[in-house]
Write a protein that holds these residues in place. Structure first.
Motif, mmCIF file in Angstrom:
data_model
loop_
_atom_site.group_PDB
_atom_site.id
_atom_site.type_symbol
_atom_site.label_atom_id
_atom_site.label_comp_id
_atom_site.label_asym_id
_atom_site.label_seq_id
_atom_site.Cartn_x
_atom_site.Cartn_y
_atom_site.Cartn_z
ATOM 1 N N MET A 1 5.280 -2.564 0.636
ATOM 2 C CA MET A 1 4.097 -1.858 0.244
ATOM 3 C C MET A 1 4.456 -0.471 -0.273
ATOM 4 O O MET A 1 4.241 0.520 0.399
ATOM 5 C CB MET A 1 3.141 -1.748 1.422
ATOM 6 N N PRO A 2 5.049 -0.383 -1.452
ATOM 7 C CA PRO A 2 5.364 0.934 -1.996
ATOM 8 C C PRO A 2 4.109 1.773 -2.185
ATOM 9 O O PRO A 2 3.046 1.253 -2.513
ATOM 10 C CB PRO A 2 6.006 0.622 -3.347
ATOM 11 N N VAL A 3 4.238 3.054 -1.967
ATOM 12 C CA VAL A 3 3.103 3.969 -2.090
ATOM 13 C C VAL A 3 3.455 5.042 -3.120
ATOM 14 O O VAL A 3 4.564 5.571 -3.122
ATOM 15 C CB VAL A 3 2.792 4.623 -0.722
ATOM 16 N N ALA A 4 2.492 5.351 -3.984
ATOM 17 C CA ALA A 4 2.704 6.375 -5.008
ATOM 18 C C ALA A 4 2.799 7.757 -4.373
ATOM 19 O O ALA A 4 2.257 7.999 -3.288
ATOM 20 C CB ALA A 4 1.555 6.346 -6.011
ATOM 21 N N ASP A 5 3.471 8.657 -5.076
ATOM 22 C CA ASP A 5 3.549 10.033 -4.592
ATOM 23 C C ASP A 5 2.244 10.777 -4.912
ATOM 24 O O ASP A 5 1.301 10.190 -5.448
ATOM 25 C CB ASP A 5 4.767 10.754 -5.180
ATOM 26 N N LYS A 6 2.193 12.065 -4.614
ATOM 27 C CA LYS A 6 0.956 12.839 -4.783
ATOM 28 C C LYS A 6 0.498 12.916 -6.233
ATOM 29 O O LYS A 6 -0.652 13.210 -6.509
ATOM 30 C CB LYS A 6 1.121 14.240 -4.201
ATOM 31 N N GLY A 8 0.689 10.269 -8.242
ATOM 32 C CA GLY A 8 0.354 8.914 -8.641
ATOM 33 C C GLY A 8 1.515 8.143 -9.229
ATOM 34 O O GLY A 8 1.356 7.055 -9.758
ATOM 35 N N ASP A 9 2.727 8.686 -9.113
ATOM 36 C CA ASP A 9 3.911 8.026 -9.649
ATOM 37 C C ASP A 9 4.518 7.087 -8.620
ATOM 38 O O ASP A 9 4.579 7.414 -7.432
ATOM 39 C CB ASP A 9 4.963 9.059 -10.061
ATOM 40 N N GLU A 60 -5.584 -8.614 2.490
ATOM 41 C CA GLU A 60 -4.576 -7.593 2.188
ATOM 42 C C GLU A 60 -3.420 -8.146 1.360
ATOM 43 O O GLU A 60 -2.812 -7.421 0.579
ATOM 44 C CB GLU A 60 -4.025 -6.981 3.475
ATOM 45 N N VAL A 61 -3.091 -9.414 1.504
ATOM 46 C CA VAL A 61 -1.961 -10.023 0.800
ATOM 47 C C VAL A 61 -2.254 -10.211 -0.677
ATOM 48 O O VAL A 61 -1.397 -9.972 -1.528
ATOM 49 C CB VAL A 61 -1.591 -11.379 1.436
ATOM 50 N N THR A 62 -3.457 -10.635 -1.018
ATOM 51 C CA THR A 62 -3.752 -11.000 -2.399
ATOM 52 C C THR A 62 -4.491 -9.921 -3.183
ATOM 53 O O THR A 62 -4.691 -10.069 -4.388
ATOM 54 C CB THR A 62 -4.562 -12.307 -2.455
ATOM 55 N N ALA A 63 -4.888 -8.838 -2.542
ATOM 56 C CA ALA A 63 -5.589 -7.765 -3.246
ATOM 57 C C ALA A 63 -4.632 -7.065 -4.207
ATOM 58 O O ALA A 63 -3.533 -6.665 -3.816
ATOM 59 C CB ALA A 63 -6.147 -6.758 -2.251
ATOM 60 N N PRO A 64 -5.019 -6.917 -5.486
ATOM 61 C CA PRO A 64 -4.166 -6.180 -6.422
ATOM 62 C C PRO A 64 -4.019 -4.729 -5.971
ATOM 63 O O PRO A 64 -4.994 -4.086 -5.596
ATOM 64 C CB PRO A 64 -4.915 -6.261 -7.749
ATOM 65 N N ALA A 65 -2.793 -4.242 -5.996
ATOM 66 C CA ALA A 65 -2.527 -2.873 -5.560
ATOM 67 C C ALA A 65 -2.214 -1.959 -6.744
ATOM 68 O O ALA A 65 -2.725 -0.858 -6.832
ATOM 69 C CB ALA A 65 -1.379 -2.851 -4.563
ATOM 70 N N THR A 66 -1.364 -2.428 -7.641
ATOM 71 C CA THR A 66 -0.990 -1.652 -8.817
ATOM 72 C C THR A 66 -0.781 -2.604 -9.980
ATOM 73 O O THR A 66 -0.541 -3.801 -9.786
ATOM 74 C CB THR A 66 0.322 -0.870 -8.606
ATOM 75 N N CYS A 67 -0.853 -2.076 -11.188
ATOM 76 C CA CYS A 67 -0.526 -2.872 -12.365
ATOM 77 C C CYS A 67 -0.124 -1.929 -13.486
ATOM 78 O O CYS A 67 -0.463 -0.747 -13.471
ATOM 79 C CB CYS A 67 -1.690 -3.752 -12.799
ATOM 80 N N GLY A 68 0.612 -2.448 -14.426
ATOM 81 C CA GLY A 68 1.006 -1.632 -15.566
ATOM 82 C C GLY A 68 2.019 -2.335 -16.431
ATOM 83 O O GLY A 68 2.555 -3.374 -16.069
ATOM 84 N N THR A 69 2.265 -1.762 -17.584
ATOM 85 C CA THR A 69 3.268 -2.312 -18.489
ATOM 86 C C THR A 69 4.643 -1.804 -18.093
ATOM 87 O O THR A 69 4.777 -0.768 -17.454
ATOM 88 C CB THR A 69 2.972 -1.921 -19.946
ATOM 89 N N ILE A 70 5.639 -2.541 -18.484
ATOM 90 C CA ILE A 70 7.016 -2.156 -18.225
ATOM 91 C C ILE A 70 7.527 -1.453 -19.468
ATOM 92 O O ILE A 70 7.587 -2.049 -20.549
ATOM 93 C CB ILE A 70 7.880 -3.376 -17.870
ATOM 94 N N GLU A 71 7.849 -0.195 -19.345
ATOM 95 C CA GLU A 71 8.277 0.597 -20.491
ATOM 96 C C GLU A 71 9.697 0.257 -20.905
ATOM 97 O O GLU A 71 10.542 -0.033 -20.072
ATOM 98 C CB GLU A 71 8.197 2.084 -20.152
ATOM 99 N N GLY A 72 9.927 0.300 -22.212
ATOM 100 C CA GLY A 72 11.281 0.147 -22.727
ATOM 101 C C GLY A 72 11.744 -1.277 -22.894
ATOM 102 O O GLY A 72 12.897 -1.509 -23.194
ATOM 103 N N HIS A 73 10.863 -2.254 -22.710
ATOM 104 C CA HIS A 73 11.267 -3.648 -22.840
ATOM 105 C C HIS A 73 10.225 -4.423 -23.617
ATOM 106 O O HIS A 73 9.043 -4.144 -23.568
ATOM 107 C CB HIS A 73 11.427 -4.299 -21.461
ATOM 108 N N SER A 74 10.683 -5.412 -24.320
ATOM 109 C CA SER A 74 9.811 -6.407 -24.926
ATOM 110 C C SER A 74 10.589 -7.702 -24.918
ATOM 111 O O SER A 74 11.805 -7.705 -24.768
ATOM 112 C CB SER A 74 9.422 -6.027 -26.347
#
Length: 82
Positions: A1-6, A8-9, A60-74
């Protein structure tokens, strides 16, 4: 369960092996991370009830926590070294 810093990173690294067919057809890379810990006890439990996707699992297991694109790849830039 990684948590973002203050700010949001969040930095998260994980390697997932996929078949050649999947690798050949990836064009837009993104990630959706599931799993939250709203009661802060460090474990997935039924504190928020059952999952809407599978009632045998905690929500808690299936709830989306974060999402985003992966930078620098295609898919095109991945080459053949998976």
């Amino acid at each position: 369960m990684p948590v973002a810093d203050k700010n949001g990173d969040l930095s998260y690294s994980r390697t997932i092996t996929v078949s050649q067919a999947v690798a050949d057809n990836i064009t837009n890379l993104h990630v959706v991370q599931h799993g939250i810990d709203p009661n802060g006890n460090g474990t997935y439990d039924f504190g928020k009830g059952k999952s809407e996707l599978d009632p045998r699992l905690p929500q808690e297991v299936t709830a989306p926590a974060t999402c985003g694109t992966i930078e620098g790849h295609s898919g095109a830039s991945m080459g053949k070294n998976y």
